[in-house]
Design an enzyme around this catalytic site. Structure first.
Site, PDB file in Angstrom:
ATOM      1  N   PRO A   1       7.383 -13.182   6.077  1.00  0.00           N
ATOM      2  CA  PRO A   1       7.892 -13.042   4.669  1.00  0.00           C
ATOM      3  C   PRO A   1       7.652 -11.905   3.999  1.00  0.00           C
ATOM      4  CG  PRO A   1       6.606 -15.194   5.129  1.00  0.00           C
ATOM      5  CD  PRO A   1       6.566 -14.014   6.370  1.00  0.00           C
ATOM      6  N   CYS A   2       8.404 -11.246   3.098  1.00  0.00           N
ATOM      7  CA  CYS A   2       8.018 -10.288   2.145  1.00  0.00           C
ATOM      8  C   CYS A   2       7.305 -10.714   0.944  1.00  0.00           C
ATOM      9  CB  CYS A   2       9.665  -9.896   1.629  1.00  0.00           C
ATOM     10  SG  CYS A   2       9.302  -8.295   0.679  1.00  0.00           S
ATOM     11  N   GLN A   3       5.905 -10.358   1.057  1.00  0.00           N
ATOM     12  CA  GLN A   3       5.083 -10.700   0.101  1.00  0.00           C
ATOM     13  C   GLN A   3       4.355  -9.485  -0.547  1.00  0.00           C
ATOM     14  OE1 GLN A   3       3.197 -13.070   3.208  1.00  0.00           O
ATOM     15  NE2 GLN A   3       3.418 -14.991   1.933  1.00  0.00           N
TER      16      GLN A   3
ATOM     17  N   ASN B   1      12.259  -7.905   8.461  1.00  0.00           N
ATOM     18  CA  ASN B   1      11.936  -8.667   7.238  1.00  0.00           C
ATOM     19  C   ASN B   1      13.191  -8.241   6.262  1.00  0.00           C
ATOM     20  OD1 ASN B   1      10.679  -8.988   4.699  1.00  0.00           O
ATOM     21  ND2 ASN B   1       8.663  -8.612   5.855  1.00  0.00           N
ATOM     22  N   VAL B   2      13.148  -8.879   5.201  1.00  0.00           N
ATOM     23  CA  VAL B   2      14.268  -8.693   4.133  1.00  0.00           C
ATOM     24  C   VAL B   2      14.140  -7.193   3.748  1.00  0.00           C
ATOM     25  CG1 VAL B   2      14.503 -10.941   3.501  1.00  0.00           C
ATOM     26  CG2 VAL B   2      12.828  -9.512   2.323  1.00  0.00           C
TER      27      VAL B   2
END
Length: 400
Positions: free
Chosen positions: A81-83, A122-123
């Site tokens: 996830p992009c966090q 990742n995005v």
């Protein structure tokens, strides 16, 4: 070099399938998949059904796993996830990332196992996050890699621009230890030439010689905390980080092959349950343009805008990016006019699998139909990994 792989955040096995399509010699020595807050671990069960029950395929929270117990491997892969990757000093404990942020699980695995190569997905908004300090999160990642003796090449790839039937943009991050033969062979190569002629992505994902824009920066920092607190930079869709320097440029895809379109992945004789019937007006309204007046938490008034989405989706183009909400009643769900019946309908689970390059009924392993859509909204395009696998095969065969 042995083609040993560890897969983190494995999902339903996109990296595994893509690499295996490039060569049967890839040996997945350990994999982890865990769905927090879900009793049914459907993605993991799908993974096991396709790749076999294995004591080294683990269904457990990665944060609770001792990274030293992960088998040695030469390639680490995963989509995560992009966090918010900000860090802070915590006295005697040293640097501490935000709790639950999964990048730090990758970082800790790299520290413990030192694989020669890493391939992550990742995005693409990762390169611009957060809005308040553009590029900080990716800068933290690059600083972590640099501290551990890696160089990094990245590329944002839109699958449709290389012939696949979905306009899915993702950033792929290839990291390699500076003591590998691959790295030594790149000594003295200009960063621009590396991106355009000699780097990891250029063979399978060619680009035009023209450069829209480029930028570079000295990447010297006191600590990763220093990067988290102070770093800001405009990362473009391609770039290199190596030897204390960052070079990035906006590249233009160049593809001369065949293009797959949405119509190429459609099924025939589709079940009646996928058709819209009397709901056309509601769907048309959801997909129309919107301007809504809103107020922020600080009391600032602003206009929230959404552009129009084609209704129905054109089938003579690649599909839009599929989200985890696919098939639910919302504006992002694909609605097509079935070429066989002339009626409007949703995509089927099999068609969604085809959009990502999975085999038909890949997710038909006991999970609900709704979760089949969810898994495909989270998945990567398998064919992109297969292409990268072709390059990795060459790299590994040339290693000592």
């Amino acid at each position: 070099m042995d083609k040993t792989v560890v897969e983190l955040f494995a999902g339903v096995g996109g990296f595994h399938l893509g690499l295996k399509k490039s060569s049967d010699n890839w040996n997945f020595v350990w994999a982890n998949q865990w769905e927090p807050s879900r009793k049914a671990q459907d993605a993991f069960q799908c993974y096991m059904q396709h790749f076999g029950k294995n004591e080294f395929y683990i269904n457990k929270d990665i944060g609770k796993i001792d990274k030293e117990q992960i088998p040695n491997h030469n390639l680490l892969v995963g989509g995560f996830p992009c966090q918010d990757y900000s860090v802070a000093a915590t006295g005697a404990q040293g640097m501490q990332g935000k709790k639950g942020v999964l990048w730090w699980e990758i970082y800790n695995t790299l520290k413990a196992k030192n694989p020669s190569f890493v391939l992550l997905e990742n995005v693409d908004r990762l390169l611009k996050s957060p809005a308040s300090q553009r590029g900080r999160d990716f800068g933290v990642m690059l600083a972590c890699f640099s501290q551990l003796g890696y160089s990094v090449e990245w590329r944002v790839i839109n699958a449709a621009e290389y012939g696949f039937p979905q306009r899915r943009r993702r950033v792929f991050i290839f990291a390699f230890k500076d003591n590998t033969k691959y790295s030594r062979n790149l000594i003295g190569v200009e960063f621009k030439d590396l991106i355009h002629t000699k780097g990891f992505f250029q063979n399978q994902f060619p680009i035009h010689e023209d450069i829209k824009t480029s930028n570079g920066i000295d990447f010297n920092f006191d600590s990763i905390i220093d990067i988290s607190d102070n770093f800001s930079f405009i990362f473009k869709n391609s770039g290199i980080m190596s030897s204390g320097n960052i070079y990035t440029e906006e590249t233009i895809p160049k593809y001369d092959g065949e293009f797959m379109l949405l119509k190429d992945i459609l099924e025939t004789d589709v079940d009646e349950k996928y058709y819209l019937n009397g709901e056309l007006d509601k769907w048309k309204a959801m997909k129309g343009p919107k301007k809504i007046q809103r107020t922020s938490k600080t009391g600032h008034a602003y206009t929230f805008s959404e552009g129009q989405i084609a209704f129905p989706d054109p089938i003579d183009k690649p599909g839009r990016t599929m989200l985890t909400s696919e098939s639910s009643k919302n504006r992002s769900t694909h609605i097509i006019e079935d070429p066989q019946t002339g009626r409007r309908r949703k995509l089927t689970p099999i068609e969604c699998e085809r959009l990502n390059g999975f085999d038909d009924n890949w997710t038909n392993t006991g999970m609900s139909e709704r979760f089949r859509y969810f898994c495909m909204g989270n998945a990567l395009v398998v064919g992109l990994v297969e292409k990268m696998g072709n390059t990795l095969n060459e790299i590994f065969n040339n290693e000592e």
